[in-house]
Design a protein around this motif. Structure first.
Motif, PDB file in Angstrom:
ATOM      1  N   ASP A  81       0.825  -1.199   0.000  1.00 35.53           N
ATOM      2  CA  ASP A  81       0.000   0.000   0.000  1.00 35.53           C
ATOM      3  C   ASP A  81       0.862   1.252   0.000  1.00 35.53           C
ATOM      4  O   ASP A  81       2.049   1.217   0.242  1.00 35.53           O
ATOM      5  CB  ASP A  81      -0.931   0.000   1.209  1.00 35.53           C
ATOM      6  CG  ASP A  81      -2.046  -1.001   1.041  1.00 35.53           C
ATOM      7  OD1 ASP A  81      -2.792  -1.199   1.986  1.00 35.53           O
ATOM      8  OD2 ASP A  81      -2.147  -1.595  -0.056  1.00 35.53           O
ATOM      9  N   ASP A  82       0.158   2.340  -0.269  1.00 31.16           N
ATOM     10  CA  ASP A  82       0.878   3.604  -0.314  1.00 31.16           C
ATOM     11  C   ASP A  82       0.911   4.238   1.074  1.00 31.16           C
ATOM     12  O   ASP A  82       0.381   5.315   1.301  1.00 31.16           O
ATOM     13  CB  ASP A  82       0.217   4.542  -1.315  1.00 31.16           C
ATOM     14  CG  ASP A  82      -1.279   4.333  -1.358  1.00 31.16           C
ATOM     15  OD1 ASP A  82      -2.018   5.069  -0.712  1.00 31.16           O
ATOM     16  OD2 ASP A  82      -1.702   3.355  -2.059  1.00 31.16           O
ATOM     17  N   ALA A  83       1.493   3.530   1.995  1.00 28.70           N
ATOM     18  CA  ALA A  83       1.576   4.061   3.346  1.00 28.70           C
ATOM     19  C   ALA A  83       2.624   5.171   3.388  1.00 28.70           C
ATOM     20  O   ALA A  83       3.619   5.110   2.694  1.00 28.70           O
ATOM     21  CB  ALA A  83       1.964   2.956   4.316  1.00 28.70           C
ATOM     22  N   PRO A  84       2.358   6.166   4.217  1.00 31.15           N
ATOM     23  CA  PRO A  84       3.347   7.244   4.345  1.00 31.15           C
ATOM     24  C   PRO A  84       4.663   6.704   4.896  1.00 31.15           C
ATOM     25  O   PRO A  84       4.693   5.711   5.595  1.00 31.15           O
ATOM     26  CB  PRO A  84       2.693   8.224   5.333  1.00 31.15           C
ATOM     27  CG  PRO A  84       1.606   7.447   6.013  1.00 31.15           C
ATOM     28  CD  PRO A  84       1.193   6.364   5.066  1.00 31.15           C
ATOM     29  N   ASP A  85       5.718   7.378   4.581  1.00 34.28           N
ATOM     30  CA  ASP A  85       7.042   6.861   4.891  1.00 34.28           C
ATOM     31  C   ASP A  85       7.351   6.806   6.383  1.00 34.28           C
ATOM     32  O   ASP A  85       7.847   5.809   6.880  1.00 34.28           O
ATOM     33  CB  ASP A  85       8.122   7.718   4.203  1.00 34.28           C
ATOM     34  CG  ASP A  85       8.131   7.439   2.708  1.00 34.28           C
ATOM     35  OD1 ASP A  85       8.577   8.286   1.947  1.00 34.28           O
ATOM     36  OD2 ASP A  85       7.657   6.340   2.340  1.00 34.28           O
ATOM     37  N   LYS A  90       0.979   3.236  11.070  1.00 39.62           N
ATOM     38  CA  LYS A  90       0.321   3.917  12.189  1.00 39.62           C
ATOM     39  C   LYS A  90      -0.463   5.106  11.642  1.00 39.62           C
ATOM     40  O   LYS A  90      -0.077   5.726  10.664  1.00 39.62           O
ATOM     41  CB  LYS A  90       1.372   4.437  13.185  1.00 39.62           C
ATOM     42  CG  LYS A  90       2.340   3.378  13.703  1.00 39.62           C
ATOM     43  CD  LYS A  90       1.733   2.607  14.846  1.00 39.62           C
ATOM     44  CE  LYS A  90       2.554   1.388  15.213  1.00 39.62           C
ATOM     45  NZ  LYS A  90       3.829   1.729  15.846  1.00 39.62           N
ATOM     46  N   ASP A  91      -1.550   5.411  12.309  1.00 42.02           N
ATOM     47  CA  ASP A  91      -2.254   6.627  11.927  1.00 42.02           C
ATOM     48  C   ASP A  91      -1.672   7.795  12.733  1.00 42.02           C
ATOM     49  O   ASP A  91      -0.666   7.650  13.427  1.00 42.02           O
ATOM     50  CB  ASP A  91      -3.762   6.476  12.145  1.00 42.02           C
ATOM     51  CG  ASP A  91      -4.121   6.308  13.614  1.00 42.02           C
ATOM     52  OD1 ASP A  91      -5.256   5.894  13.899  1.00 42.02           O
ATOM     53  OD2 ASP A  91      -3.260   6.597  14.479  1.00 42.02           O
ATOM     54  N   LEU A  92      -2.313   8.948  12.653  1.00 42.33           N
ATOM     55  CA  LEU A  92      -1.784  10.142  13.323  1.00 42.33           C
ATOM     56  C   LEU A  92      -1.599   9.932  14.814  1.00 42.33           C
ATOM     57  O   LEU A  92      -0.748  10.555  15.444  1.00 42.33           O
ATOM     58  CB  LEU A  92      -2.754  11.314  13.117  1.00 42.33           C
ATOM     59  CG  LEU A  92      -2.655  12.020  11.769  1.00 42.33           C
ATOM     60  CD1 LEU A  92      -3.719  13.093  11.677  1.00 42.33           C
ATOM     61  CD2 LEU A  92      -1.257  12.619  11.609  1.00 42.33           C
ATOM     62  N   PHE A  93      -2.406   9.040  15.373  1.00 41.73           N
ATOM     63  CA  PHE A  93      -2.357   8.835  16.821  1.00 41.73           C
ATOM     64  C   PHE A  93      -1.465   7.657  17.202  1.00 41.73           C
ATOM     65  O   PHE A  93      -1.421   7.243  18.343  1.00 41.73           O
ATOM     66  CB  PHE A  93      -3.779   8.622  17.363  1.00 41.73           C
ATOM     67  CG  PHE A  93      -4.695   9.726  16.935  1.00 41.73           C
ATOM     68  CD1 PHE A  93      -4.686  10.950  17.606  1.00 41.73           C
ATOM     69  CD2 PHE A  93      -5.546   9.564  15.850  1.00 41.73           C
ATOM     70  CE1 PHE A  93      -5.511  11.976  17.193  1.00 41.73           C
ATOM     71  CE2 PHE A  93      -6.374  10.600  15.443  1.00 41.73           C
ATOM     72  CZ  PHE A  93      -6.360  11.814  16.108  1.00 41.73           C
ATOM     73  N   THR A  97      -2.979   0.847  11.560  1.00 44.60           N
ATOM     74  CA  THR A  97      -4.057   1.035  10.600  1.00 44.60           C
ATOM     75  C   THR A  97      -4.412  -0.253   9.884  1.00 44.60           C
ATOM     76  O   THR A  97      -5.328  -0.303   9.113  1.00 44.60           O
ATOM     77  CB  THR A  97      -3.672   2.088   9.557  1.00 44.60           C
ATOM     78  OG1 THR A  97      -2.415   1.713   8.999  1.00 44.60           O
ATOM     79  CG2 THR A  97      -3.552   3.449  10.212  1.00 44.60           C
ATOM     80  N   ARG A  98      -3.662  -1.277  10.116  1.00 44.49           N
ATOM     81  CA  ARG A  98      -4.092  -2.548   9.526  1.00 44.49           C
ATOM     82  C   ARG A  98      -3.787  -3.684  10.493  1.00 44.49           C
ATOM     83  O   ARG A  98      -2.913  -3.566  11.345  1.00 44.49           O
ATOM     84  CB  ARG A  98      -3.470  -2.788   8.169  1.00 44.49           C
ATOM     85  CG  ARG A  98      -1.977  -2.854   8.156  1.00 44.49           C
ATOM     86  CD  ARG A  98      -1.495  -3.170   6.751  1.00 44.49           C
ATOM     87  NE  ARG A  98      -0.459  -2.253   6.339  1.00 44.49           N
ATOM     88  CZ  ARG A  98      -0.100  -2.036   5.090  1.00 44.49           C
ATOM     89  NH1 ARG A  98      -0.708  -2.666   4.136  1.00 44.49           N
ATOM     90  NH2 ARG A  98       0.859  -1.200   4.800  1.00 44.49           N
TER      91      ARG A  98
END
Ligand code: URA
Ligand code: URA
Length: 313
Positions: A81-85, A90-93, A97-98
């Motif tokens: 997936d195109d997860a941020p680097d 993890k999400d913002l918190f 996320t999966r």
């Protein structure tokens, strides 16, 4: 030049001697794929209690509800997936996320361990023995009550290669060990052809109890027993997995494909490479499948050697 020829010839002879192991006794290894009647009458699987005859026949329909029913929430397909680097999963918190089994940053055994339900008695088992004891003590589905012996698995508890079949047959039920009947003897020969001994690898099945008359596994039986296999794999931590036969391949990959679509490639099982080839019981019935099986296991050996190579050397 002479040396080169000699090398080539010895490689060829070596190949032929290995391939011979996959050819029915009494046949020459020089014409391995010409005979469709290679199996002698006594080898004809239709008259033998080969455990997976029906299940492994190309002509028989796969229990198409089986794979879907077993792993619908845990597809093993790798997702890039195109997860941020910065914080890939993890999400913002800082929350995941999966689900962990789908998290490619985790080691494979953690992803596989995450497939074992939290309420399984053996969830936190630290050794195969514990899981085996649980299996022996517990009736999960009716076939567990009818079995003579549970068939947990055999081999090196730290094996780099795990081989997974479908279900015990009569001989296995009697002895409590997987692949000891005629199909098992052929499996041993196949392993020998690629320079593995039975003790070098770990051998087990999707189902740990024999289904009556070797019928196909039912979905509820797979649901009940598959987490035991997940726990075994999480503890063994193999480098590569070989599924033999359509039922094992489709169950693990959550598919319902033909064997010819499953073989000849490397799949991803939660981060562990997985290959599929013909079931040895199928080879006893149709010798035309020996050649592709040979190709598959040669590829398996090559990948095994790559995956287990000492990076220092
Ligand atoms: N066939 C299987 O799939 N497993 C065994 O253990 C024996 C035969
Ligand atoms: N078809 C199957 O389902 N399994 C085999 O091993 C061969 C053919």
């Amino acid at each position: 030049m002479h040396e080169l020829l000699r090398d080539l010839r010895s490689i060829l002879e070596h190949e032929q001697s290995l391939y011979g192991a996959l050819v029915p006794e009494g046949k020459t290894s020089s014409s391995p794929d010409t005979s469709t009647t290679a199996a002698s009458p006594s080898e004809d699987a239709s008259s033998a209690p080969a455990p997976t005859d029906d299940a492994s026949g190309e002509s028989s329909t796969a229990p198409s509800d089986t794979p879907e029913a077993t792993a619908s929430s845990s597809s093993p397909s790798s997702s890039h997936d195109d997860a941020p680097d910065a914080m890939p999963n993890k999400d913002l918190f800082g929350n995941r996320t999966r689900p962990p089994e789908e998290d490619p940053t985790l080691p494979p055994w953690e992803r596989i361990d995450a497939l074992v339900p939290d309420d399984a008695d053996y969830k936190d088992a630290e050794a195969l023995d514990e899981v085996e004891q649980h299996l022996a003590d517990t009736v999960l589905v009716p076939i567990d009550e009818d079995r003579e012996n549970p068939v947990f698995g055999v081999g090196d508890p730290h094996a780099d290669l795990v081989i997974i079949g479908e279900a015990p047959g009569r001989d296995e039920d009697k002895e409590g060990e997987p692949f000891v009947g005629r199909a098992g003897q052929l499996l041993d020969k196949i392993l020998d052809a690629i320079n593995f001994k039975r003790e070098d690898v770990y051998i087990t099945n999707i189902l740990k109890s024999r289904p009556p008359r070797n019928r196909d596994p039912h979905a509820d039986e797979i649901d009940a027993h598959l987490p035991i296999l997940y726990k075994q794999l999480a503890l063994i931590r193999p480098e590569i997995i070989l599924a033999v036969g359509k039922v094992a391949g489709n169950t693990l990959l959550d598919r319902s494909s033909s064997l010819s679509n499953l073989r000849d490639k490397e799949h991803d099982f939660y981060g562990t490479p997985l290959m599929v080839t013909y079931h040895p019981a199928a080879l006893l019935r149709n010798s035309n499948w020996k050649r592709p099986t040979w190709e598959d296991v040669k590829l398996l050996r090559t990948r095994y050697d790559e995956l287990t190579a000492d990076p220092e050397s």
